[in-house]
Design a protein around this motif. Structure first.
Motif, mmCIF file in Angstrom:
data_model
loop_
_atom_site.group_PDB
_atom_site.id
_atom_site.type_symbol
_atom_site.label_atom_id
_atom_site.label_comp_id
_atom_site.label_asym_id
_atom_site.label_seq_id
_atom_site.Cartn_x
_atom_site.Cartn_y
_atom_site.Cartn_z
ATOM 1 N N UNK A 187 11.332 12.480 2.247
ATOM 2 C CA UNK A 187 10.157 12.136 1.457
ATOM 3 C C UNK A 187 8.959 11.811 2.351
ATOM 4 N N UNK A 188 7.743 12.044 1.833
ATOM 5 C CA UNK A 188 6.536 11.782 2.614
ATOM 6 C C UNK A 188 6.028 10.356 2.503
ATOM 7 N N UNK A 189 6.741 9.495 1.837
ATOM 8 C CA UNK A 189 6.284 8.113 1.718
ATOM 9 C C UNK A 189 7.452 7.197 2.016
ATOM 10 N N UNK A 248 7.232 21.321 11.057
ATOM 11 C CA UNK A 248 6.497 22.315 10.282
ATOM 12 C C UNK A 248 6.068 21.664 8.973
ATOM 13 N N UNK A 249 4.774 21.756 8.663
ATOM 14 C CA UNK A 249 4.219 21.214 7.412
ATOM 15 C C UNK A 249 4.555 19.722 7.211
ATOM 16 N N UNK A 250 4.487 18.947 8.271
ATOM 17 C CA UNK A 250 4.737 17.500 8.232
ATOM 18 C C UNK A 250 6.109 17.194 7.639
ATOM 19 N N UNK A 278 0.834 -1.198 0.000
ATOM 20 C CA UNK A 278 0.000 0.000 0.000
ATOM 21 C C UNK A 278 0.864 1.241 0.000
ATOM 22 N N UNK A 279 1.976 1.189 0.718
ATOM 23 C CA UNK A 279 2.878 2.336 0.771
ATOM 24 C C UNK A 279 3.510 2.580 -0.600
ATOM 25 N N UNK A 280 3.811 1.534 -1.305
ATOM 26 C CA UNK A 280 4.455 1.679 -2.610
ATOM 27 C C UNK A 280 3.512 2.209 -3.676
ATOM 28 N N UNK A 281 2.207 1.906 -3.554
ATOM 29 C CA UNK A 281 1.287 2.349 -4.605
ATOM 30 C C UNK A 281 0.430 3.544 -4.204
ATOM 31 N N UNK A 282 0.311 3.839 -2.923
ATOM 32 C CA UNK A 282 -0.575 4.919 -2.477
ATOM 33 C C UNK A 282 0.211 6.202 -2.243
ATOM 34 N N UNK A 283 0.649 6.822 -3.290
ATOM 35 C CA UNK A 283 1.362 8.090 -3.191
ATOM 36 C C UNK A 283 0.355 9.235 -3.305
ATOM 37 N N UNK A 284 0.656 10.379 -2.650
ATOM 38 C CA UNK A 284 -0.269 11.504 -2.762
ATOM 39 C C UNK A 284 -0.424 11.943 -4.213
ATOM 40 N N UNK A 285 -1.623 12.316 -4.590
ATOM 41 C CA UNK A 285 -1.877 12.770 -5.956
ATOM 42 C C UNK A 285 -1.202 14.113 -6.191
ATOM 43 N N UNK A 286 -0.764 14.345 -7.407
ATOM 44 C CA UNK A 286 -0.141 15.614 -7.751
ATOM 45 C C UNK A 286 -1.110 16.741 -7.453
ATOM 46 N N UNK A 287 -0.604 17.820 -6.916
ATOM 47 C CA UNK A 287 -1.444 18.957 -6.603
ATOM 48 C C UNK A 287 -2.056 18.906 -5.216
ATOM 49 N N UNK A 288 -1.994 17.777 -4.526
ATOM 50 C CA UNK A 288 -2.551 17.664 -3.189
ATOM 51 C C UNK A 288 -1.644 18.380 -2.182
ATOM 52 N N UNK A 289 -0.346 18.240 -2.331
ATOM 53 C CA UNK A 289 0.606 18.853 -1.421
ATOM 54 C C UNK A 289 0.995 20.227 -1.950
ATOM 55 N N UNK A 290 0.799 21.235 -1.128
ATOM 56 C CA UNK A 290 1.238 22.577 -1.494
ATOM 57 C C UNK A 290 2.613 22.776 -0.855
ATOM 58 N N UNK A 291 3.660 22.665 -1.677
ATOM 59 C CA UNK A 291 5.015 22.732 -1.157
ATOM 60 C C UNK A 291 5.356 24.126 -0.670
ATOM 61 N N UNK A 292 5.997 24.201 0.485
ATOM 62 C CA UNK A 292 6.437 25.454 1.096
ATOM 63 C C UNK A 292 7.929 25.648 0.830
ATOM 64 N N UNK A 311 11.712 27.463 1.739
ATOM 65 C CA UNK A 311 12.475 27.573 2.976
ATOM 66 C C UNK A 311 12.059 28.819 3.757
ATOM 67 N N UNK A 312 11.777 29.919 3.050
ATOM 68 C CA UNK A 312 11.339 31.135 3.726
ATOM 69 C C UNK A 312 10.062 30.916 4.511
ATOM 70 N N UNK A 313 9.088 30.238 3.922
ATOM 71 C CA UNK A 313 7.817 29.973 4.603
ATOM 72 C C UNK A 313 8.026 29.012 5.772
ATOM 73 N N UNK A 314 8.838 27.975 5.587
ATOM 74 C CA UNK A 314 9.121 27.049 6.686
ATOM 75 C C UNK A 314 9.779 27.789 7.848
ATOM 76 N N UNK A 315 10.696 28.702 7.524
ATOM 77 C CA UNK A 315 11.391 29.483 8.546
ATOM 78 C C UNK A 315 10.405 30.360 9.315
#
Length: 158
Positions: A137-139, A119-121, A14-28, A30-34
């Protein structure tokens, strides 16, 4: 034993095939993470201990980081994360929005006051060798290869 092995295989697949769909994660960036961080630390993962929660419904991991430097904020020199996921016996739980830490990892973390502290998982966790740095990586992967860059350039963005 057979059922435990089957559950482990199912979770791994399940981990290998269940990746987040493109566009689901709004990448931050370094400035925003800071801006969101209470602390930014660089250090080494000294221990990862996984166990079942009290009602045996969730595997959790306690990750201990020996801090070499607080790039932002202050602390006692040791930071602890308590995250869902980990391995107990032959059963592994991967959480799709969290990185997987291993003892010996050299990490840079953006820490917040939220439950998971990152911050932001996964976006607040980076793996470094002292020369290069890459977002964890998130997976089931270790890092996002396209995020790799020189550590010196990354530090200038903080």
């Amino acid at each position: 034993m057979r059922n435990a092995l089957l559950r482990s295989v199912v979770l791994t697949c399940a981990c290998l095939i269940a990746r987040p769909a493109a566009g689901v994660v709004e990448y931050r960036d370094v400035g925003e993470l800071t801006r969101q961080a209470r602390q930014i630390v660089i250090g080494d993962v000294s221990d990862v201990t996984s166990s079942w929660n009290a009602d045996h419904s969730l595997i959790r991991s306690r990750i201990t980081i020996e801090v070499a430097d607080y790039l932002y904020g202050q602390g006692p020199g040791r930071e602890v994360l308590d995250l869902a996921g980990g391995t107990v016996g032959d059963l592994t739980l991967h959480v799709s929005v969290l990185p997987t830490f291993e003892a010996g990892d050299h990490v840079l973390l953006f820490l917040a006051d939220n439950e998971i502290r990152l911050v932001e998982s996964f976006q607040g966790a980076y793996l470094t060798d002292g020369e290069q740095i890459a977002r964890m990586a998130p997976d089931c992967r270790r890092v996002i290869p396209s995020s790799a860059q020189p550590l010196s350039s990354f530090l200038r963005e903080i």
